[in-house]
Write an enzyme that holds these catalytic residues in place. Structure first.
Site, PDB file in Angstrom:
ATOM      1  N   ASP A  91       0.842  -1.201   0.000  1.00 40.84           N
ATOM      2  CA  ASP A  91       0.000   0.000   0.000  1.00 40.84           C
ATOM      3  C   ASP A  91       0.876   1.249   0.000  1.00 40.84           C
ATOM      4  O   ASP A  91       2.068   1.190   0.331  1.00 40.84           O
ATOM      5  CB  ASP A  91      -0.933   0.008   1.209  1.00 40.84           C
ATOM      6  CG  ASP A  91      -0.177   0.149   2.524  1.00 40.84           C
ATOM      7  OD1 ASP A  91       0.740  -0.675   2.766  1.00 40.84           O
ATOM      8  OD2 ASP A  91      -0.487   1.055   3.315  1.00 40.84           O
ATOM      9  N   ASP A 122       8.721   3.795  -1.637  1.00 42.72           N
ATOM     10  CA  ASP A 122       8.069   3.379  -0.395  1.00 42.72           C
ATOM     11  C   ASP A 122       6.694   2.787  -0.690  1.00 42.72           C
ATOM     12  O   ASP A 122       5.720   3.505  -0.772  1.00 42.72           O
ATOM     13  CB  ASP A 122       7.948   4.600   0.521  1.00 42.72           C
ATOM     14  CG  ASP A 122       7.374   4.284   1.880  1.00 42.72           C
ATOM     15  OD1 ASP A 122       7.328   3.099   2.255  1.00 42.72           O
ATOM     16  OD2 ASP A 122       6.947   5.236   2.570  1.00 42.72           O
ATOM     17  N   GLU A 153       0.156  -0.752   5.812  1.00 39.87           N
ATOM     18  CA  GLU A 153       1.195  -0.195   6.688  1.00 39.87           C
ATOM     19  C   GLU A 153       1.074   1.313   6.789  1.00 39.87           C
ATOM     20  O   GLU A 153       1.234   1.894   7.861  1.00 39.87           O
ATOM     21  CB  GLU A 153       2.571  -0.592   6.163  1.00 39.87           C
ATOM     22  CG  GLU A 153       3.714  -0.317   7.136  1.00 39.87           C
ATOM     23  CD  GLU A 153       4.266   1.097   7.071  1.00 39.87           C
ATOM     24  OE1 GLU A 153       4.947   1.518   8.030  1.00 39.87           O
ATOM     25  OE2 GLU A 153       4.020   1.785   6.051  1.00 39.87           O
ATOM     26  N   GLU A 154       0.801   1.978   5.673  1.00 38.86           N
ATOM     27  CA  GLU A 154       0.720   3.442   5.693  1.00 38.86           C
ATOM     28  C   GLU A 154      -0.502   3.948   6.466  1.00 38.86           C
ATOM     29  O   GLU A 154      -0.536   5.107   6.859  1.00 38.86           O
ATOM     30  CB  GLU A 154       0.683   3.987   4.261  1.00 38.86           C
ATOM     31  CG  GLU A 154       1.890   3.647   3.410  1.00 38.86           C
ATOM     32  CD  GLU A 154       3.160   4.366   3.843  1.00 38.86           C
ATOM     33  OE1 GLU A 154       3.185   4.973   4.936  1.00 38.86           O
ATOM     34  OE2 GLU A 154       4.145   4.298   3.100  1.00 38.86           O
TER      35      GLU A 154
END
Length: 452
Positions: A91, A122, A153-154
């Protein structure tokens, strides 16, 4: 027959055109896990990653446990060989205002040896570094692997604990490689050995039942925006040092970070001073910081001549290693409640928090990594560096897999602009990262004993 270093370098070089093409395909998928975005793109991203892992011969599944889809791929270790868990996330951050990008954030473009696009660094390049290493070995992989690619994760990794709890035994490994950090500089690799924690919170001040005329009442009546501004100013002293009692911090970071380099990499405007005290690395690695990320307020072009009844700020606190998110939140809340001016009402609420971590980077797995980095960067030794940002789940991995060596690596460099407009990946450094990971797996197979 294990592959030699020469074999692996040639194999990575051979695979790089396909690796780049697959990276560009991933970048074109706007997989954003934040609320309000189309999560079908996150699902497409997960399926694309699963297809890549299956192509490497891994037994692969897409896993959803209350959040966005993660991908887990497994290949058993040869008899007596260790197992390595390879982590990344697919993500990405929202792109923000597209007018701030030089090119479409979801259409990868190469300029001056860098690949631009949201997630190019990223962390879709982290995913592809794992894929590149696996492709280089083909059917001669000398270790067992578990590839774990997270899908939110973000957005805070809300479902991560549930996934780890359910697949704990499948994820158990001797070495964990987390490809979500960066290198010290272009041409200078690094192992990340400490990260700050984080506490994000909201502070809302209220002074009126409703908005009132700024001429009729301005003077005796405080407006909420001025009240909030005065409150936020108390979070730092005159030098810019954090002024909240109860937060942990220390000095003594061992790496020199010249101020002129730091200013350049940060994009600081001429004449703007750095704030705080101590070395640059102390200020971003081992001491707390407090930043105001946003304020709910009328936009200037539509603001009426009225005193605002309430105002709300989002505050981010980065915690030094050794601090505790719960006690840090309590300290900041107590500070805000104590210093709110003029008897204004205040409500402080927690959004999210995450643990800081320190990694003892000693032992055979870390030496295997350092040797791989030195080879991939043609003799340049890696730096052990801290990171001012946060990867809270590393502390979770430390608690759940205490026997595993955790290596925090990555593809970013100081110019990658992760989370910002014009995020990019240095393509030359990316190939070095891929070579380093392949050599790391070879070195781990030769030097790290299995705990199973």
């Amino acid at each position: 027959m294990s592959l030699s270093e020469t074999d692996l370098r040639a194999a990575v070089e051979r695979e790089m055109p396909g690796v780049r093409a697959d990276l560009e395909r991933l970048v074109r998928i706007p997989g954003i896990a934040f609320e309000g975005f189309d999560h079908s793109h996150v699902e497409r991203s997960a399926e694309a990653v699963a297809e890549l892992l299956r192509g490497c011969g891994l037994d692969t599944q897409v896993v959803v446990r209350g959040g966005q889809p993660a991908v887990i791929g497994r290949k058993a270790a040869p008899e007596g060989a260790p197992t390595v868990l390879l982590y990344a996330h697919h993500d990405v951050q929202p792109a923000g205002d597209p007018s701030l990008w030089t090119s479409d954030p979801f259409e990868p473009v190469e300029r001056d040896g860098r690949l631009y696009g949201r997630g190019a660094a990223d962390d879709k390049a982290g995913v592809m570094a794992h894929v590149a290493a696996l492709r280089a070995f083909g059917d001669q992989l000398p270790v067992g692997v578990v590839v774990f690619v997270e899908g939110e994760e973000e957005f805070g990794s809300d479902s991560l604990d549930a996934i780890i709890e359910e697949f704990l035994e499948e994820l158990r490994s001797d070495v964990i490689v987390i490809a979500d950090s960066g290198n010290w500089d272009i041409g200078q690799p690094a192992l990340t050995t400490s990260l700050r924690g984080v506490v994000n919170l909201f502070a809302e001040v209220k002074v009126l039942k409703s908005a009132v005329h700024s001429g009729m009442f301005g003077g005796p009546v405080p407006d909420a925006l001025t009240t909030l501004a005065r409150l936020l100013a108390t979070l730092h002293d005159e030098s810019g040092e954090v002024a909240v009692d109860g937060l942990v911090g220390r000095e003594g970071a061992s790496v020199d970070y010249p101020a002129d380099r730091f200013r350049h990499e940060a994009g600081l405007l001429d004449g703007v001073e750095l704030v705080g005290k101590g070395s640059i690395t102390d200020r971003i690695w081992t001491k707390p910081s407090i930043s105001v990320l946003g304020i709910d307020a009328p936009r200037t072009f539509e603001a009426a001549n009225a005193l605002q009844p309430s105002a709300k700020a989002k505050i981010s606190v980065r915690l030094a290693p050794g601090d505790d998110p719960k006690s840090a939140y309590a300290a900041v809340r107590a500070h805000l409640e104590k210093h709110v001016p003029w008897g204004a009402h205040i409500e402080v609420t927690l959004e999210a928090d995450g643990e800081p971590c320190v990694i003892d980077a000693t032992g055979p797995a870390y030496e295997a990594a350092r040797s791989a980095f030195r080879s991939a960067w043609d003799g340049t030794a890696p730096v052990d560096m801290g990171v001012g940002g946060s990867i809270p789940f590393i502390a979770t991995f430390q608690q759940l897999f205490p026997q595993a060596a955790i290596l925090v690596t990555g593809v970013e460099d100081p110019y990658s602009a992760a989370h910002a407009p014009d995020e990019s990946l240095h393509l030359g450094e990316f190939e070095r990262v891929c070579v380093a990971e392949a050599l790391l797996l070879k070195n781990v197979a030769e030097t790290v004993p299995t705990t199973k």
